[in-house]
Design a protein around this motif. Structure first.
Motif, PDB file in Angstrom:
ATOM      1  N   SER A 102      -2.017  14.463   1.048  1.00  0.00           N
ATOM      2  CA  SER A 102      -0.880  14.009   0.257  1.00  0.00           C
ATOM      3  C   SER A 102      -1.387  13.291  -1.002  1.00  0.00           C
ATOM      4  N   TYR A 103      -1.053  12.017  -1.188  1.00  0.00           N
ATOM      5  CA  TYR A 103      -1.570  11.286  -2.350  1.00  0.00           C
ATOM      6  C   TYR A 103      -3.092  11.297  -2.365  1.00  0.00           C
ATOM      7  N   GLY A 104      -3.689  11.219  -1.186  1.00  0.00           N
ATOM      8  CA  GLY A 104      -5.149  11.268  -1.102  1.00  0.00           C
ATOM      9  C   GLY A 104      -5.721  12.588  -1.578  1.00  0.00           C
ATOM     10  N   ALA A 105      -4.921  13.678  -1.511  1.00  0.00           N
ATOM     11  CA  ALA A 105      -5.386  14.969  -2.018  1.00  0.00           C
ATOM     12  C   ALA A 105      -5.573  14.915  -3.525  1.00  0.00           C
ATOM     13  N   GLU A 106      -4.671  14.208  -4.219  1.00  0.00           N
ATOM     14  CA  GLU A 106      -4.817  14.059  -5.668  1.00  0.00           C
ATOM     15  C   GLU A 106      -6.088  13.278  -5.997  1.00  0.00           C
ATOM     16  N   LEU A 107      -6.347  12.218  -5.243  1.00  0.00           N
ATOM     17  CA  LEU A 107      -7.556  11.425  -5.468  1.00  0.00           C
ATOM     18  C   LEU A 107      -8.814  12.240  -5.170  1.00  0.00           C
ATOM     19  N   ALA A 108      -8.783  12.992  -4.068  1.00  0.00           N
ATOM     20  CA  ALA A 108      -9.955  13.773  -3.677  1.00  0.00           C
ATOM     21  C   ALA A 108     -10.226  14.892  -4.675  1.00  0.00           C
ATOM     22  N   PHE A 109      -9.170  15.560  -5.130  1.00  0.00           N
ATOM     23  CA  PHE A 109      -9.341  16.645  -6.097  1.00  0.00           C
ATOM     24  C   PHE A 109      -9.909  16.103  -7.410  1.00  0.00           C
ATOM     25  N   GLY A 110      -9.380  14.998  -7.871  1.00  0.00           N
ATOM     26  CA  GLY A 110      -9.904  14.393  -9.093  1.00  0.00           C
ATOM     27  C   GLY A 110     -11.353  13.975  -8.947  1.00  0.00           C
ATOM     28  N   CYS A 111     -11.705  13.427  -7.792  1.00  0.00           N
ATOM     29  CA  CYS A 111     -13.089  13.038  -7.544  1.00  0.00           C
ATOM     30  C   CYS A 111     -14.003  14.248  -7.586  1.00  0.00           C
ATOM     31  N   ALA A 112     -13.575  15.358  -6.985  1.00  0.00           N
ATOM     32  CA  ALA A 112     -14.393  16.574  -6.992  1.00  0.00           C
ATOM     33  C   ALA A 112     -14.536  17.134  -8.400  1.00  0.00           C
ATOM     34  N   GLN A 113     -13.489  17.033  -9.207  1.00  0.00           N
ATOM     35  CA  GLN A 113     -13.595  17.497 -10.589  1.00  0.00           C
ATOM     36  C   GLN A 113     -14.595  16.660 -11.380  1.00  0.00           C
ATOM     37  N   LEU A 122     -14.763  20.294   0.252  1.00  0.00           N
ATOM     38  CA  LEU A 122     -13.523  19.608  -0.121  1.00  0.00           C
ATOM     39  C   LEU A 122     -12.374  20.182   0.699  1.00  0.00           C
ATOM     40  N   MET A 123     -11.638  19.309   1.400  1.00  0.00           N
ATOM     41  CA  MET A 123     -10.499  19.730   2.202  1.00  0.00           C
ATOM     42  C   MET A 123      -9.274  18.946   1.749  1.00  0.00           C
ATOM     43  N   LEU A 124      -8.238  19.654   1.319  1.00  0.00           N
ATOM     44  CA  LEU A 124      -7.037  19.034   0.764  1.00  0.00           C
ATOM     45  C   LEU A 124      -5.821  19.469   1.561  1.00  0.00           C
ATOM     46  N   GLY A 125      -4.989  18.524   1.979  1.00  0.00           N
ATOM     47  CA  GLY A 125      -3.808  18.844   2.765  1.00  0.00           C
ATOM     48  C   GLY A 125      -2.544  18.245   2.176  1.00  0.00           C
ATOM     49  N   GLY A 126      -1.409  18.920   2.392  1.00  0.00           N
ATOM     50  CA  GLY A 126      -0.132  18.399   1.906  1.00  0.00           C
ATOM     51  C   GLY A 126      -0.152  18.140   0.419  1.00  0.00           C
ATOM     52  N   VAL A 127      -0.655  19.089  -0.353  1.00  0.00           N
ATOM     53  CA  VAL A 127      -0.885  18.886  -1.789  1.00  0.00           C
ATOM     54  C   VAL A 127       0.451  18.844  -2.529  1.00  0.00           C
ATOM     55  N   VAL A 128       0.778  17.688  -3.090  1.00  0.00           N
ATOM     56  CA  VAL A 128       2.041  17.523  -3.817  1.00  0.00           C
ATOM     57  C   VAL A 128       1.798  17.919  -5.274  1.00  0.00           C
ATOM     58  N   SER A 129       1.723  19.219  -5.504  1.00  0.00           N
ATOM     59  CA  SER A 129       1.397  19.717  -6.836  1.00  0.00           C
ATOM     60  C   SER A 129       2.627  19.884  -7.719  1.00  0.00           C
ATOM     61  N   HIS A 130       3.803  19.593  -7.167  1.00  0.00           N
ATOM     62  CA  HIS A 130       5.049  19.794  -7.907  1.00  0.00           C
ATOM     63  C   HIS A 130       6.070  18.778  -7.412  1.00  0.00           C
ATOM     64  N   THR A 131       6.799  18.156  -8.319  1.00  0.00           N
ATOM     65  CA  THR A 131       7.880  17.241  -7.966  1.00  0.00           C
ATOM     66  C   THR A 131       9.189  17.832  -8.456  1.00  0.00           C
ATOM     67  N   SER A 132      10.073  18.177  -7.530  1.00  0.00           N
ATOM     68  CA  SER A 132      11.336  18.820  -7.880  1.00  0.00           C
ATOM     69  C   SER A 132      12.355  17.788  -8.356  1.00  0.00           C
ATOM     70  N   ALA A 133      13.439  18.280  -8.947  1.00  0.00           N
ATOM     71  CA  ALA A 133      14.515  17.397  -9.388  1.00  0.00           C
ATOM     72  C   ALA A 133      15.117  16.654  -8.194  1.00  0.00           C
ATOM     73  N   ALA A 134      15.251  17.331  -7.067  1.00  0.00           N
ATOM     74  CA  ALA A 134      15.803  16.688  -5.876  1.00  0.00           C
ATOM     75  C   ALA A 134      14.894  15.566  -5.373  1.00  0.00           C
ATOM     76  N   GLN A 135      13.597  15.792  -5.454  1.00  0.00           N
ATOM     77  CA  GLN A 135      12.662  14.753  -5.019  1.00  0.00           C
ATOM     78  C   GLN A 135      12.693  13.558  -5.963  1.00  0.00           C
ATOM     79  N   ARG A 136      12.813  13.809  -7.254  1.00  0.00           N
ATOM     80  CA  ARG A 136      12.920  12.704  -8.214  1.00  0.00           C
ATOM     81  C   ARG A 136      14.203  11.906  -7.960  1.00  0.00           C
ATOM     82  N   GLU A 137      15.268  12.607  -7.614  1.00  0.00           N
ATOM     83  CA  GLU A 137      16.521  11.917  -7.293  1.00  0.00           C
ATOM     84  C   GLU A 137      16.336  11.030  -6.064  1.00  0.00           C
ATOM     85  N   SER A 138      15.613  11.528  -5.053  1.00  0.00           N
ATOM     86  CA  SER A 138      15.353  10.724  -3.858  1.00  0.00           C
ATOM     87  C   SER A 138      14.475   9.516  -4.180  1.00  0.00           C
TER      88      SER A 138
END
Length: 288
Positions: A102-113, A122-138
């Motif tokens: 999840s959030y740690g996937a963003e940190l891990a991916f950036g670290c690998a870059q 490198l193992m990444l799970g639950g990658v939140v690569s997109h935030t939808s309008a519904a999620q922003r509303e939540s």
């Protein structure tokens, strides 16, 4: 009894720490585990059970988590990423295995870059690569509850937005997991002073998974019913990492690390030790 050490670090005056379990006869490079928002160093018992017998095992209380100092005002993912780099420096291992969820996937991916030569796998799970309008509303709704001091309302919204509540999709112990996540979010609302700032940062910035990656063996995994970022989107993200593979775990959603904790740990142990996972019974069949 495994040798355990908690190492305190600082970054620009901000105190944080990581937990190291030594393995005297490791079969692979040290494994660093980075979790979701506010997920600390003691929240990975299944991973510890599977990984610690074969490698040094590292978890962290990054700034804003556990007993660590809050993030400095205005600081966000870049600061947390710099804290991850400090852990790499302090470990002084030539290379490490990196797991991010999840959030740690963003940190891990950036670290690998930033440090591809230092990452064995490198193992990444639950990658939140997109935030939808519904999620922003939540997110806005959850932040509004916090601003009014309504911690119960915040916890209800935060749990609902993270879980797949579609009864047509099979997730064992759905009600139990929902209660657990809601209770965890309530604890965060009451005990984590940085949570409102975290939500506000999420509203004005999107996760960064751009730029691709090459030269690092990678595995991207998800629960087959992840409703935050669909498996198809995560599969598309995996394709931006040269030579990566993708896996979906059956009967789970974004909280796959809780719902199928032993299976996630088994997949990680296989990947980090170079063993095949093609016959793992908990994976959905790959599309043809």
């Amino acid at each position: 009894m495994r040798e355990e050490e908690v190492r305190p670090l600082t970054l620009g005056g901000t105190r944080f720490s990581y937990r190291l379990l030594r393995q005297p006869g490791p079969r692979t490079e040290p494994v660093i585990v980075l979790g979701g928002g506010f997920q600390g160093s003691r929240g990975w018992p299944h991973m510890e059970d599977r990984i610690a017998p074969v490698a040094d095992f590292v978890t962290a209380d990054l700034p804003g988590v556990g007993e660590s100092d809050p993030l400095p005002p205005g600081a966000g993912t870049e600061f947390a990423g710099a804290a991850v780099d400090r852990i790499l420096d302090d470990l002084a291992a030539p290379r490490v295995n990196l797991f991010g969820y999840s959030y740690g996937a963003e940190l891990a991916f950036g670290c690998a870059q930033r440090n591809p030569h230092r990452i064995a796998r490198l193992m990444l799970g639950g990658v939140v690569s997109h935030t939808s309008a519904a999620q922003r509303e939540s997110l806005q709704l959850a932040a509004g509850h916090l601003e009014r001091g309504d911690t119960e309302g915040f916890a209800a919204v935060a749990a609902r937005m993270q879980l797949c509540l579609d009864e047509d999709r099979h997730i064992p112990r759905r009600a139990l997991v929902h209660r657990y996540v809601k209770r965890s979010m309530l604890h965060v609302a009451v005990h984590v002073p940085d949570v409102l700032a975290y939500l506000q940062r999420s509203l004005i910035s999107s996760p960064s998974f751009d730029g691709g990656l090459a030269g690092v063996p990678a595995l991207v995994f998800t629960g087959e019913h992840d409703s935050i970022t669909s498996p198809d989107r995560q599969r598309a993200f995996a394709a931006t990492i040269r030579g990566s593979r993708f896996a979906a775990i059956r009967d789970a959603d974004h909280w796959v690390v809780l719902e199928r904790a032993a299976d996630v740990a088994d997949l990680a142990a296989r990947f980090f030790t170079g063993r095949s996972w093609d016959d793992a019974p908990y994976l959905t069949p790959a599309p043809r």
